[in-house]
Design a protein around this motif. Structure first.
Motif, PDB file in Angstrom:
ATOM      1  N   LEU A  10      10.916-159.485 -43.069  1.00  0.00           N
ATOM      2  CA  LEU A  10       9.820-158.920 -43.288  1.00  0.00           C
ATOM      3  C   LEU A  10       9.899-158.472 -44.936  1.00  0.00           C
ATOM      4  O   LEU A  10      10.641-157.937 -45.443  1.00  0.00           O
ATOM      5  CB  LEU A  10       9.701-157.419 -42.707  1.00  0.00           C
ATOM      6  N   GLN A  11       8.842-158.893 -45.483  1.00  0.00           N
ATOM      7  CA  GLN A  11       8.794-158.716 -47.231  1.00  0.00           C
ATOM      8  C   GLN A  11       8.655-157.496 -47.619  1.00  0.00           C
ATOM      9  O   GLN A  11       8.006-156.579 -46.857  1.00  0.00           O
ATOM     10  CB  GLN A  11       7.687-159.455 -47.628  1.00  0.00           C
ATOM     11  N   SER A  12       9.211-156.841 -48.789  1.00  0.00           N
ATOM     12  CA  SER A  12       9.309-155.668 -49.209  1.00  0.00           C
ATOM     13  C   SER A  12       9.442-155.633 -50.877  1.00  0.00           C
ATOM     14  O   SER A  12      10.232-156.575 -51.087  1.00  0.00           O
ATOM     15  CB  SER A  12       9.874-154.642 -48.465  1.00  0.00           C
ATOM     16  N   LYS A  13       8.857-154.601 -51.406  1.00  0.00           N
ATOM     17  CA  LYS A  13       9.091-154.634 -52.841  1.00  0.00           C
ATOM     18  C   LYS A  13      10.633-154.106 -53.136  1.00  0.00           C
ATOM     19  O   LYS A  13      11.146-154.581 -53.973  1.00  0.00           O
ATOM     20  CB  LYS A  13       8.053-153.357 -53.418  1.00  0.00           C
ATOM     21  N   ALA A  68      23.308-168.091 -47.611  1.00  0.00           N
ATOM     22  CA  ALA A  68      23.338-167.060 -48.056  1.00  0.00           C
ATOM     23  C   ALA A  68      22.468-165.994 -47.127  1.00  0.00           C
ATOM     24  O   ALA A  68      21.355-166.304 -47.062  1.00  0.00           O
ATOM     25  CB  ALA A  68      23.037-166.865 -49.515  1.00  0.00           C
ATOM     26  N   ILE A  69      23.098-164.892 -46.641  1.00  0.00           N
ATOM     27  CA  ILE A  69      22.230-164.107 -45.698  1.00  0.00           C
ATOM     28  C   ILE A  69      22.093-162.838 -46.544  1.00  0.00           C
ATOM     29  O   ILE A  69      22.943-161.952 -46.793  1.00  0.00           O
ATOM     30  CB  ILE A  69      23.007-163.750 -44.300  1.00  0.00           C
ATOM     31  N   LEU A  70      20.665-162.709 -46.849  1.00  0.00           N
ATOM     32  CA  LEU A  70      20.163-161.707 -47.549  1.00  0.00           C
ATOM     33  C   LEU A  70      19.669-160.524 -46.874  1.00  0.00           C
ATOM     34  O   LEU A  70      19.384-160.466 -45.734  1.00  0.00           O
ATOM     35  CB  LEU A  70      19.119-162.149 -48.685  1.00  0.00           C
ATOM     36  N   LEU A  71      18.916-159.439 -47.373  1.00  0.00           N
ATOM     37  CA  LEU A  71      18.349-158.435 -46.698  1.00  0.00           C
ATOM     38  C   LEU A  71      17.270-158.878 -45.962  1.00  0.00           C
ATOM     39  O   LEU A  71      16.966-158.748 -44.747  1.00  0.00           O
ATOM     40  CB  LEU A  71      18.643-157.144 -47.483  1.00  0.00           C
ATOM     41  N   ASN A  72      16.167-159.016 -46.922  1.00  0.00           N
ATOM     42  CA  ASN A  72      14.906-159.415 -46.545  1.00  0.00           C
ATOM     43  C   ASN A  72      14.389-160.347 -47.578  1.00  0.00           C
ATOM     44  O   ASN A  72      14.412-160.048 -48.686  1.00  0.00           O
ATOM     45  CB  ASN A  72      14.059-158.158 -46.161  1.00  0.00           C
ATOM     46  N   PRO A  73      13.049-160.915 -47.271  1.00  0.00           N
ATOM     47  CA  PRO A  73      12.458-161.752 -48.407  1.00  0.00           C
ATOM     48  C   PRO A  73      11.810-160.911 -49.403  1.00  0.00           C
ATOM     49  O   PRO A  73      11.184-159.854 -49.280  1.00  0.00           O
ATOM     50  CB  PRO A  73      11.441-162.554 -47.727  1.00  0.00           C
ATOM     51  N   PRO A  74      11.849-161.553 -50.415  1.00  0.00           N
ATOM     52  CA  PRO A  74      11.133-160.784 -51.757  1.00  0.00           C
ATOM     53  C   PRO A  74       9.741-160.994 -51.723  1.00  0.00           C
ATOM     54  O   PRO A  74       9.049-161.902 -50.998  1.00  0.00           O
ATOM     55  CB  PRO A  74      11.835-161.369 -53.155  1.00  0.00           C
ATOM     56  N   LEU A  75       8.810-160.225 -52.425  1.00  0.00           N
ATOM     57  CA  LEU A  75       7.255-160.223 -52.609  1.00  0.00           C
ATOM     58  C   LEU A  75       6.810-161.669 -53.412  1.00  0.00           C
ATOM     59  O   LEU A  75       5.917-162.260 -52.973  1.00  0.00           O
ATOM     60  CB  LEU A  75       6.898-159.197 -53.133  1.00  0.00           C
TER      61      LEU A  75
END
Length: 173
Positions: free
Chosen positions: A56-59, A17-24
């Motif tokens: 890059l993690q982001s909220k 599964a290709i998601l947007l970016n990692p969660p915090l």
């Protein structure tokens, strides 16, 4: 209800599964991860792997749009994406339908195009999406919820099975 895809005994198929970016927080603790686990039998896969357009993690998307993305960030993300795609039997585009503006938004569009080309180059002919879009798994329950009346079914799993469909990757350019 669409029946789950049959997996022969002993056959281990990997869904990337290709998601947007990692969660915090750890991915395993998220709603997205739980929803992706629901998708596994529908795709005929037994193992879930995650990759992200940008590592890059982001909220949230607002915070992501404000980050400075460097060439090393893009290269690291592409290396991780390439390894995930090459190790997969099936691909699920799930980075979301929201549009991030500015330079980060432009980079994410380029990354999505790169992913599509990489999937084709690896010979993976089938790509899964929800309702024909790379809808993020955190939004699946809302999208198929009974109050929306988009999909008939008595459970989340039954409704998801009706909108989680595969497409020929060559038609997604």
């Amino acid at each position: 209800m669409t029946a789950p895809v049959a997996v022969p005994e002993g056959d281990q198929r990997k869904l990337c599964a290709i998601l947007l970016n990692p969660p915090l927080r750890p991915a395993i603790d998220t709603i997205s991860h739980r929803n992706l686990l629901t998708a596994l039998p529908l795709t005929g896969c037994t193992e879930l792997r995650l990759a992200n357009l940008i590592d890059l993690q982001s909220k949230d998307q607002t915070q992501l749009a404000s980050l400075v993305v460097t060439e090393p960030d893009l290269e690291r993300s592409r290396q991780q994406l390439a390894a995930a795609i090459e190790g997969a039997d099936e691909i699920l585009f799930a980075w979301g339908t929201g549009r991030i503006t500015g330079s980060v938004g432009n980079l994410l569009k380029e990354q999505a195009a790169w992913v599509r080309a990489r999937v084709d180059a690896c010979g993976l002919s089938k790509v899964w999406m929800v309702a024909g879009t790379p809808r993020h798994p955190s939004r699946w329950r809302q999208f198929v919820g009974p109050e929306k009346r988009r999909v008939e079914g008595s459970s989340f799993e039954e409704r998801l099975a009706k909108v989680l469909t595969s497409y020929e990757s060559s038609t997604l350019q």
